[in-house]
Structures are given as structure tokens and as C-alpha cells.
Design an enzyme around this catalytic site. Structure first.
Site, PDB file in Angstrom:
ATOM      1  N   ASP A 122       0.822  -1.198   0.000  1.00 46.08           N
ATOM      2  CA  ASP A 122       0.000   0.000   0.000  1.00 46.08           C
ATOM      3  C   ASP A 122       0.861   1.254   0.000  1.00 46.08           C
ATOM      4  O   ASP A 122       1.471   1.600   1.010  1.00 46.08           O
ATOM      5  CB  ASP A 122      -0.922   0.004   1.222  1.00 46.08           C
ATOM      6  CG  ASP A 122      -1.805   1.235   1.266  1.00 46.08           C
ATOM      7  OD1 ASP A 122      -2.032   1.830   0.195  1.00 46.08           O
ATOM      8  OD2 ASP A 122      -2.265   1.603   2.361  1.00 46.08           O
ATOM      9  N   ASP A 332      -1.642   5.238  -6.186  1.00 42.20           N
ATOM     10  CA  ASP A 332      -1.817   4.355  -5.037  1.00 42.20           C
ATOM     11  C   ASP A 332      -1.882   2.893  -5.452  1.00 42.20           C
ATOM     12  O   ASP A 332      -2.860   2.458  -6.063  1.00 42.20           O
ATOM     13  CB  ASP A 332      -3.094   4.739  -4.288  1.00 42.20           C
ATOM     14  CG  ASP A 332      -3.257   4.027  -2.964  1.00 42.20           C
ATOM     15  OD1 ASP A 332      -2.339   3.274  -2.581  1.00 42.20           O
ATOM     16  OD2 ASP A 332      -4.297   4.212  -2.314  1.00 42.20           O
TER      17      ASP A 332
END
Length: 539
Positions: A122, A332
Site C-alpha cells: 500500500d 496508489d
């Protein structure tokens, strides 16, 4: 501090033939910009060039030359190429489809003796956390997941000889002011805005086992001290299968693994990820990418660099570039798919619909509005989507679609973009396919170059488990309809921007059917405001 030139004038002082007499040596240190050295250079043929370029003592040029020389000496010590690090079990990453929310995962080894964990990647959050001394955690048994053939592990600080609890007095303990004593173990809470998703526990110091791949040389192991969250209690999406064995935050914050590795001097302050069409990829810490890569600067949010935001100047469908299609976006890896601000989304979707050579299909039950029938068994031809960055650096998404498979191949496809309120979008890893994405935090820029994701030096292979059975991340009939295991919605992991007006805020409620199983629609994360570590994950 200037480097001194050592001129050894060995004067044999008191050299006597008698045995037993001490022999001493002396030397005189001469600065490289002294008059003596200048005279020496001229006498050896330096001539006018040597004299003419000689800096005046304590002048600007004098100090510039000292600094330049120091940098050159430092580069000689470090070498022209830096090594990169990757997890000890290999640089490979993988998506496990329905079981794990369609995020990318990799195996990491933590502690002494080392224990393996399958963690989600992440880039939108900072903390590495693992299920630990569980009060409330996701199932870790392989029988609960279709894709696993070995149980997942639970981290135990008491079982690791290199583990130490982080005290409340530590500078990275954000909840330290709430502790009764500075010597207490530092608590943490990571709140995710949607569906009461969170993780909480204690911060711990331990070692992360990495491998170092040098240019053509043999790999060697590195034990890197890191800070991690001993996640005793999870809630929401973390109990449903998203990151059941933990999550590694790759964000800009000081507590993230890339930040700690760079601060320790183990790697350059940069890392790369690569995703290929087979839902696998690579991760390398310290990689700054090839010289030929394109790049664009990261942008601050509210005056601070808190996450990876880039500015898109225009969007193009095929060879048609659209007016008023500029926007800012979070880059992301923790987002399965891509979101664009409403106005930009509408312009792109309309142009895509005008150019695609296919018949619109009903979008009922699907998260995407623009879906089309396909009579082809193979991947259909669709117009590309190009993001134009400053200095005309282009990022081309050749297949901006999600394919839906039937019994005889591709049955339909959808434009894999969704609208979002606000002026900040999210570029998910579906748009990164086929690229080596470089998060260069040292120079505050995003780099990209085409790659087959075989690794910088072909990397290390990483089977799903010791017996070598590969994962099956694709949405096959068997995976979708299996009575065993479970399904998890596509996820978005990552910290939301602190500016409520700038953050994507749309919450969408439809569900989409993929073959016989309905998956809840990916919810876009909302901004959260807390005084402790705040991240967001929606699922």
C-alpha cells in the site's frame, strides 16, 4: 570539512645503527590549496592552468571546490551504482483476486527466527502492521481461502529474540502524550473511514529480512531494523479478507519501511513496483529507475508532501486530447481500480464511448457505467487513454478496460474508471500494468518506463508457498462459484488527504456480478480527521 592532502616526508629521525634504540617517524600535513602544493603542481607541468584556476583562500570558489571534491570522494566510496533490496523470499508480488480484495501482496520475513507473512502493498499509508497476539483478527487458516496452500502466520514479539516494544517516549510514537509513563509500550490506532475498518495494538521494533542484488553479483542477506504494528485487534474490511496477514505501508511518513531503510543508509530513498498482465509483479527498495524513464514531480498537499500526488495536465483518448481534462491524482498501489474527478470522468467516458467499436451493454449490477458486449474470444481492441504530465511526459494506458469472461472467452468489457467527487482522483494499479513505477522520494518525483516485470536482474522467483503451487488471481468460473472459501470486494487501501474539500468523497452503492458471484462495489475512501495515525481502507 575539507579533505587534507597528506604529503609524507619521512624523516628518519635518530636512525642509529645501535640495536635497542627507538626509531620514530614524522610527517607534515599540507592543505591541497596551499602555496606549496600550487608551486609543486606548477613545477610538475601544471603551468598556467594550474596557477590560473587556483582559488583564493576562503573565497566562494575555494569552498565550492572543497565541497565538489568531497562529493567526488563520497561517490568513490559508495560506487556509481547502489544496490537494491527486496524481500528475502523474492521480489515478486501477486494479486490473489477474490480472496484478498484484488490488491497486490508479497511475502516478507520478520523477526528472529524469521517468520513469513503475506502482506498487502500500500503506497497510500505508512505503517507496516501484522496480526499479533490476536484479540480480534481475520482467519489465518488456509482452508478459509481458495488461493492458499499453507496457513498464514501470527506475529509474536515474545518469540522473536530481536523484538523490542517501542516506548512512549520514542519520537515516532504519535500517541505518546496519552501514555501514563514514557517507558510504557507505545500504542497505535489506524482508523479507516469506511465500514469501521481499523487496526490497533502496540508498536514494536524488530528486523525485516531482505536480500540485496548487486550488479551481476551474488545476492546477500540484510537484516534491517524496522518499526511495525503488533495488530492485536482488527475490524471491518480487515476481518473480511483484505490484508488478513498484514499490510506494508510504502508511504512518505517516517515510520514507513522505505523511509526507515533510506534513513539507515541501506538504500537510496526510492522504491519501485511493477505490475504485469498476469497479475504478478515486482518490488525493489532503493530503485531509482533507468535514466531513460519519464517522470513528473510529486505535489504537496496543504504545503506538505504527505502522499504521492501528481498533476495531470490533460487526458487523451486515442489521438484526441480533451480540453479541461486536467486534475490531480493520488498514485496508489493500494487501489484496485482508478477514479477521476466527475467532470474529467464524463469527458473521458463520452470520448471513449464515441470511439470504441462495440455495442453498449447493460451496466446494471456492474460498478462501471460504460460496458460493452464482445464477440471476440481474445482481448478486444479499444482506444488507449493517455495522461499528459508537465513537459509533455506522457503515460499511456493501452487497455483502460476490465474484461469480463464467459465460457468461451471475453464476453464483455467495461471502461475501468469511476467518477469521484472533489478535484483529486486516484490512479490505481490497474492503470500501472506494464510499467515499472518508481516512487523517487529523494527527488520527489514519480518515474515510469515500460517493463515486462521480470526484475532488475530477473529477480528472485517467489512461489506462492514452499511446494511451488502458483496462485490463480484470475476471475475463473471455479474461483467465482466455489462453495469453499469466500469473496472479498476490490479494495482501496491508503491514507486519505487531510483536506476534505480536495479529497475524493463519493460513496457508491451498486454491486457488480462477475459470473455467478456478486462482489460489493469498491467504495472510494473518505477523508478522516484524527490526532493519531489515520489511514483509509474501503472494501
Amino acid at each position: 570539512m575539507a579533505v587534507l592532502v597528506l604529503q609524507l616526508l619521512l624523516l628518519a629521525s635518530g636512525l642509529l645503527a645501535e640495536t635497542g634504540r627507538a626509531v620514530t617517524f614524522s610527517s607534515r600535513l599540507i592543505h591541497r590549496f596551499s602555496e606549496e602544493v600550487k608551486a609543486l603542481r606548477v613545477s610538475r607541468g601544471g603551468g598556467g592552468n594550474a596557477t590560473g584556476s587556483w582559488p583564493e583562500k576562503r573565497s566562494v570558489e575555494y569552498y565550492q571546490l572543497l565541497v565538489s571534491s568531497d562529493f567526488q570522494r563520497q561517490n568513490m566510496k559508495l560506487g556509481t551504482h547502489y544496490e537494491v533490496l527486496f524481500p528475502s523470499e523474492g521480489s515478486k508480488t501477486m494479486s490473489l483476486g477474490n480472496d484478498f480484495g484484488w490488491l497486490h501482496y508479497t511475502w516478507i520475513d520478520v523477526g528472529t527466527p524469521n517468520v513469513a507473512f503475506l502482506v498487502a502493498l500500500d503506497a497510500g499509508s505508512d505503517l507496516l502492521w501484522l496480526p499479533c497476539e490476536c484479540v480480534q483478527c481475520a482467519p489465518l487458516s488456509a482452508s478459509y481461502y481458495n488461493s492458499l496452500d499453507r496457513d498464514l502466520n501470527e506475529y509474536s514479539p515474545s518469540s522473536s529474540s530481536t523484538s523490542e516494544h517501542l516506548p512512549c517516549s520514542h519520537q515516532l510514537c504519535e500517541l505518546g502524550p496519552n501514555c501514563k509513563s514514557p517507558k510504557e509500550s507505545c500504542p497505535y490506532t489506524v482508523n479507516y473511514y469506511s465500514e469501521n475498518t481499523s487496526t490497533s495494538g502496540l508498536l514494536v521494533q524488530d528486523v525485516l529480512h531482505l536480500s540485496s542484488g548487486s550488479n551481476g553479483g551474488s545476492n546477500h542477506s540484510v537484516k534491517a531494523p524496522i518499526i511495525l504494528g503488533c495488530g492485536m485487534k482488527q475490524s471491518g474490511g480487515y476481518l473480511d479478507g483484505v490484508a488478513p496477514d498484514g499490510l506494508i505501508g510504502l508511504g512518505i511518513g517516517e515510520i514507513s519501511v522505505p523511509s526507515i531503510l533510506a534513513k539507515a543508509g541501506l538504500v537510496r530513498n526510492s522504491f519501485s513496483m511493477c505490475f504485469d498482465e498476469d497479475d504478478s509483479g515486482r518490488i525493489f527498495f532503493g530503485d531509482q529507475g533507468p535514466v531513460s524513464q519519464k517522470n513528473t514531480p510529486f505535489l504537496p498537499l496543504n504545503g506538505k508532501y504527505e502522499t504521492y500526488i501528481v498533476g495531470v495536465e490533460a487526458c487523451c483518448i486515442g489521438n484526441s486530447c480533451l480540453k479541461q481534462s486536467d486534475f490531480n491524482a493520488l498514485v496508489d498501489s493500494g487501489a484496485s481500480f482508478t477514479f477521476l474527478p466527475n467532470a474529467v470522468y464524463e469527458r473521458i467516458a463520452d470520448e471513449f464511448d464515441r470511439r470504441v467499436n462495440a455495442t453498449r451493454a447493460s451496466s446494471e449490477g456492474y460498478p462501471w457505467k460504460y460496458c460493452y458486449k464482445s464477440s471476440m474470444k481474445e482481448k478486444p481492441k479499444v482506444p488507449s487513454l493517455t495522461l499528459v504530465f508537465p513537459l509533455n511526459n506522457t503515460f499511456v494506458v493501452h487497455d483502460p478496460v476490465f474484461l469480463i469472461y464467459g465460457m468461451e472467452g471475453v464476453a464483455a468489457f467495461c471502461l475501468a474508471i469511476q467518477p469521484a467527487d472533489g478535484d483529486i482522483g486516484t490512479i490505481g494499479h490497474n492503470f500501472m500494468t506494464g510499467y515499472r513505477m518508481v516512487f523517487d522520494r529523494e527527488n520527489l518525483k514519480l518515474g515510469w518506463s515500460h517493463s515486462n516485470c521480470q526484475g532488475l536482474e530477473d529477480g528472485q522467483s517467489m512461489p506462492l508457498s514452499p511446494n511451488g503451487r502458483p496462485p490463480n488471481p484470475l476471475p475463473t468460473n471455479e474461483q467465482q462459484s466455489s462453495s469453499q472459501g469466500h469473496a472479498v470486494a476490490p479494495a482501496v487501501a491508503g491514507r486519505a488527504p487531510t483536506s476534505a474539500s480536495a479529497a475524493p468523497r463519493e460513496v457508491m452503492t451498486p454491486y457488480f456480478g462477475l459470473l455467478r458471484l456478486l462482489l460489493p462495489l469498491l467504495l472510494l475512501h473518505l477523508p478522516a480527521h484524527h490526532h493519531h495515525i489515520v489511514d483509509s481502507l474501503t472494501c
